[in-house]
Write an enzyme that holds these catalytic residues in place. Structure first.
Site, PDB file in Angstrom:
ATOM      1  N   ASP A  57      -9.882 -10.417   3.408  1.00  0.00           N
ATOM      2  CA  ASP A  57     -10.471 -11.738   3.145  1.00  0.00           C
ATOM      3  C   ASP A  57      -9.862 -12.755   4.108  1.00  0.00           C
ATOM      4  O   ASP A  57      -9.092 -12.389   5.005  1.00  0.00           O
ATOM      5  CB  ASP A  57     -10.341 -12.138   1.659  1.00  0.00           C
ATOM      6  CG  ASP A  57      -8.903 -12.407   1.223  1.00  0.00           C
ATOM      7  OD1 ASP A  57      -8.040 -12.669   2.095  1.00  0.00           O
ATOM      8  OD2 ASP A  57      -8.632 -12.370   0.012  1.00  0.00           O
TER       9      ASP A  57
ATOM     10  N   ASP B  38       8.997   8.137  -6.057  1.00  0.00           N
ATOM     11  CA  ASP B  38      10.163   8.963  -5.734  1.00  0.00           C
ATOM     12  C   ASP B  38      10.355   9.122  -4.229  1.00  0.00           C
ATOM     13  O   ASP B  38      11.073  10.012  -3.782  1.00  0.00           O
ATOM     14  CB  ASP B  38      10.010  10.352  -6.376  1.00  0.00           C
ATOM     15  CG  ASP B  38       8.717  11.036  -5.947  1.00  0.00           C
ATOM     16  OD1 ASP B  38       8.011  10.492  -5.069  1.00  0.00           O
ATOM     17  OD2 ASP B  38       8.407  12.108  -6.486  1.00  0.00           O
TER      18      ASP B  38
ATOM     19  N   HIS C  64      -6.262  -5.624  -2.573  1.00  0.00           N
ATOM     20  CA  HIS C  64      -7.133  -5.694  -1.396  1.00  0.00           C
ATOM     21  C   HIS C  64      -7.448  -7.139  -1.023  1.00  0.00           C
ATOM     22  O   HIS C  64      -8.384  -7.407  -0.288  1.00  0.00           O
ATOM     23  CB  HIS C  64      -8.404  -4.869  -1.624  1.00  0.00           C
ATOM     24  CG  HIS C  64      -8.145  -3.396  -1.627  1.00  0.00           C
ATOM     25  ND1 HIS C  64      -9.050  -2.453  -2.015  1.00  0.00           N
ATOM     26  CD2 HIS C  64      -7.021  -2.699  -1.268  1.00  0.00           C
ATOM     27  CE1 HIS C  64      -8.531  -1.238  -1.896  1.00  0.00           C
ATOM     28  NE2 HIS C  64      -7.292  -1.364  -1.458  1.00  0.00           N
TER      29      HIS C  64
ATOM     30  N   ARG D 235       0.837  -1.212   0.000  1.00  0.00           N
ATOM     31  CA  ARG D 235       0.000   0.000   0.000  1.00  0.00           C
ATOM     32  C   ARG D 235       0.868   1.257   0.000  1.00  0.00           C
ATOM     33  O   ARG D 235       0.591   2.231  -0.710  1.00  0.00           O
ATOM     34  CB  ARG D 235      -0.936   0.006   1.211  1.00  0.00           C
ATOM     35  CG  ARG D 235      -1.868   1.193   1.214  1.00  0.00           C
ATOM     36  CD  ARG D 235      -2.949   1.050   2.260  1.00  0.00           C
ATOM     37  NE  ARG D 235      -3.974   2.073   2.098  1.00  0.00           N
ATOM     38  CZ  ARG D 235      -4.287   2.967   3.040  1.00  0.00           C
ATOM     39  NH1 ARG D 235      -3.648   2.971   4.191  1.00  0.00           N
ATOM     40  NH2 ARG D 235      -5.231   3.853   2.821  1.00  0.00           N
TER      41      ARG D 235
HETATM   42  C1  HEM Z   1      -7.806   4.048  -5.825  1.00  0.00           C
HETATM   43  C2  HEM Z   1      -8.405   3.036  -5.323  1.00  0.00           C
HETATM   44  C3  HEM Z   1      -8.146   2.560  -3.920  1.00  0.00           C
HETATM   45  C4  HEM Z   1      -8.853   2.875  -2.799  1.00  0.00           C
HETATM   46  C5  HEM Z   1     -10.100   3.746  -2.724  1.00  0.00           C
HETATM   47  C6  HEM Z   1      -8.211   2.217  -1.691  1.00  0.00           C
HETATM   48  C7  HEM Z   1      -8.634   2.288  -0.382  1.00  0.00           C
HETATM   49  C8  HEM Z   1      -8.077   1.590   0.671  1.00  0.00           C
HETATM   50  C9  HEM Z   1      -8.532   1.670   2.030  1.00  0.00           C
HETATM   51  C10 HEM Z   1      -9.658   2.572   2.532  1.00  0.00           C
HETATM   52  C11 HEM Z   1      -7.801   0.811   2.762  1.00  0.00           C
HETATM   53  C12 HEM Z   1      -7.923   0.526   4.262  1.00  0.00           C
HETATM   54  C13 HEM Z   1      -7.019   1.463   5.050  1.00  0.00           C
HETATM   55  C14 HEM Z   1      -7.109   1.194   6.529  1.00  0.00           C
HETATM   56  O1  HEM Z   1      -8.197   1.007   7.051  1.00  0.00           O
HETATM   57  O2  HEM Z   1      -6.050   1.166   7.198  1.00  0.00           O
HETATM   58  C15 HEM Z   1      -6.856   0.186   1.866  1.00  0.00           C
HETATM   59  C16 HEM Z   1      -5.936  -0.762   2.240  1.00  0.00           C
HETATM   60  C17 HEM Z   1      -5.020  -1.326   1.381  1.00  0.00           C
HETATM   61  N1  HEM Z   1      -4.815  -0.974   0.069  1.00  0.00           N
HETATM   62 FE1  HEM Z   1      -5.992   0.224  -1.048  1.00  0.00          FE
HETATM   63  N2  HEM Z   1      -7.148   1.503  -2.158  1.00  0.00           N
HETATM   64  C18 HEM Z   1      -7.054   1.686  -3.505  1.00  0.00           C
HETATM   65  C19 HEM Z   1      -6.089   1.166  -4.342  1.00  0.00           C
HETATM   66  C20 HEM Z   1      -5.068   0.330  -3.955  1.00  0.00           C
HETATM   67  C21 HEM Z   1      -4.029  -0.165  -4.822  1.00  0.00           C
HETATM   68  C22 HEM Z   1      -3.901   0.152  -6.313  1.00  0.00           C
HETATM   69  C23 HEM Z   1      -3.209  -0.939  -4.063  1.00  0.00           C
HETATM   70  C24 HEM Z   1      -1.948  -1.672  -4.449  1.00  0.00           C
HETATM   71  C25 HEM Z   1      -1.615  -1.998  -5.676  1.00  0.00           C
HETATM   72  C26 HEM Z   1      -3.762  -0.955  -2.726  1.00  0.00           C
HETATM   73  C27 HEM Z   1      -3.251  -1.684  -1.682  1.00  0.00           C
HETATM   74  C28 HEM Z   1      -3.808  -1.747  -0.424  1.00  0.00           C
HETATM   75  C29 HEM Z   1      -3.344  -2.660   0.611  1.00  0.00           C
HETATM   76  C30 HEM Z   1      -2.267  -3.721   0.475  1.00  0.00           C
HETATM   77  C31 HEM Z   1      -4.095  -2.380   1.747  1.00  0.00           C
HETATM   78  C32 HEM Z   1      -3.971  -3.031   3.130  1.00  0.00           C
HETATM   79  C33 HEM Z   1      -2.923  -2.237   3.891  1.00  0.00           C
HETATM   80  C34 HEM Z   1      -2.569  -2.809   5.244  1.00  0.00           C
HETATM   81  O3  HEM Z   1      -3.206  -3.728   5.735  1.00  0.00           O
HETATM   82  O4  HEM Z   1      -1.609  -2.274   5.827  1.00  0.00           O
HETATM   83  N3  HEM Z   1      -4.870  -0.160  -2.697  1.00  0.00           N
HETATM   84  N4  HEM Z   1      -7.042   0.694   0.611  1.00  0.00           N
END
Ligand code: HEM
Length: 396
Positions: free
Chosen positions: A317, A142, A262, A130
């Site tokens: 999941d 960067d 996700h 993330r």
């Molecule tokens: C633009 C669309 C996206 C939205 C709206 C979004 C939104 C979010 C949100 C709300 C969370 C939860 C944050 C939290 O509660 O701590 C999350 C977690 C995460 N996102 Fe996204 N995300 C997007 C795109 C992406 C992309 C493109 C990637 C990677 C290629 C990504 C990777 C992750 C990962 C791995 C987590 C889990 C992080 C953790 O557990 O530390 N996300 N995202």
């Protein structure tokens, strides 16, 4: 029951003040995590809820970070898709083996370091992946996301509503950078430290291993407003997300595959509570969510009030360390945490890819690896541009 308002979304995202590959040039699909040493212990990184929330709860016994079943099938996953290098983000100037002479141990250092980190924080792969997205989507890969301050005194990316307390992994890169500095001082940039660790995290969680492209340099700028404009909220629509990905050079199909990230890690209850308790002020759950799933989430995201349970993180999941297609298989059954993810299924531009990925785990992993390499090469600084920071939190 209290549903999250914009105000508590902002509160949740409020900034921290104290922060504690190219296109498969040499891709191999390997069984993930072969070394016994790589299996992390059962601890999870806190602060997290201490509840045992069933399959989705972070308190559930963590499965090993392996991606079981990876590398068994050998389909040509790239058939019919853009060839590597197409699109706007070509990552010019990056090469595999950039540090082969100046820091030959660089890739090994990353692998050994991450194996060790995973023993105490099995979510480190998710944290780092993330972090890499949030860095690259904002002006390019960067390491601008790691700066605590900039000379002009502007609010930095860490202070954006989309980063703040939910951004994890910056401290991990500090630690990795220290290892690099011990081994080969002032050689490996923070941007490459993010890219290398994200590539390794991707390899460990998908089973698709490829050598990373390198040669990125670090920016001297970081602006919260740029992050506000280039990242999306958990309620983003397909249109809003498509616009973000379009700027990064990805089409709708590619966006869906990348959102498959996700499949690992967690989202905090506050960010989807309204879907469970009070969807669009109806006092009812989001009607698309299956009721047993709603009940399961209610068991984890209890009514706010008891501080310990106020805002626990919930696994996306049941296999939160494996970057597999379970996220998509759940999505076709309308089981998703974020409204933004939920919107992908019913939209004609994105729904077919959701179903395709749900049908073919190996295809998903391979496609993800290709696209993630492109993402982490977006708009890089190379040559004499930027700098190689001594510490990732500040410019030289
Ligand atoms: C633009 C669309 C996206 C939205 C709206 C979004 C939104 C979010 C949100 C709300 C969370 C939860 C944050 C939290 O509660 O701590 C999350 C977690 C995460 N996102 Fe996204 N995300 C997007 C795109 C992406 C992309 C493109 C990637 C990677 C290629 C990504 C990777 C992750 C990962 C791995 C987590 C889990 C992080 C953790 O557990 O530390 N996300 N995202």
């Amino acid at each position: 029951m209290v549903a999250p308002s914009k105000a508590n979304l902002e509160d949740f995202f409020k900034p921290f003040h104290h922060f504690g590959g190219g296109w498969n040039p040499e891709e191999q699909v390997l069984p993930p995590q072969q070394e016994e040493e790589q299996t992390p212990g059962a601890q999870v990184n806190e602060p997290r809820g201490s509840y045992t929330g069933g399959a989705y709860g972070v308190g559930a016994p963590p499965p090993p970070p392996q991606a079981p079943g990876a590398a068994k099938k050998g389909a040509d996953a790239s058939a019919g898709y853009n060839k590597p290098g197409e699109g706007v983000n070509k990552g010019e100037g990056l090469v595999v083996g950039f540090y082969d002479k100046s820091c030959p141990a660089a890739e090994r250092i990353v692998r050994e370091w991450l194996q060790k980190v995973l023993k105490s924080n099995p979510y480190a792969t998710a944290n780092i992946i993330r972090l890499a997205f949030h860095d690259c989507a904002v002006g390019g890969c960067d390491a601008s996301i790691l700066l605590d301050a900039v000379a002009q005194g502007d609010k930095v990316e860490k202070g954006s509503i989309f980063n703040g307390v939910s951004l994890k992994g910056a401290d991990l890169i500090d630690d990795l950078k220290m290892r690099f500095e011990e081994e080969c001082p002032q050689t490996v940039s923070c941007a490459d430290a993010i890219a290398f660790s994200a590539n390794e995290a991707m390899a460990m969680s998908t089973g698709v291993r490829q050598r990373p492209l390198a040669g990125r340099r670090d920016s001297v700028n970081s602006l919260a407003t740029a992050a506000d404009q280039n990242l999306a909220s958990p309620t983003a629509t397909v249109d809003q997300m498509s616009e973000i990905f379009r700027k990064l050079g990805f089409n709708a199909e590619e966006m869906v595959v990348l959102l498959g990230a996700h499949s690992i890690g967690t989202a905090h209850c506050d960010l989807f509570m309204d879907r469970v308790y009070n969807f669009r002020n109806t006092q009812k759950p989001d009607p698309v969510l299956p009721l047993p799933y709603v009940d399961q989430l209610k068991g984890i995201c209890t009514d706010p009030g008891t501080p310990q349970f106020r805002n626990p993180p919930v696994n996306f999941d049941e296999t939160p360390y494996a970057l597999d297609n379970l996220y998509f298989r759940n999505l076709v059954q309308n089981k998703s945490l974020l409204l933004s993810d939920s919107s992908l299924l019913g939209d004609a531009r994105t729904g077919p890819t959701v179903r395709q990925m749900a049908d073919d785990d190996m295809l998903f992993r391979k496609r993800f690896a290709e696209l993630f390499a492109r993402l982490t090469s977006f708009n890089v600084l190379t040559g004499n541009n930027g700098e190689v920071r001594r510490t990732c939190r500040s410019t030289n």
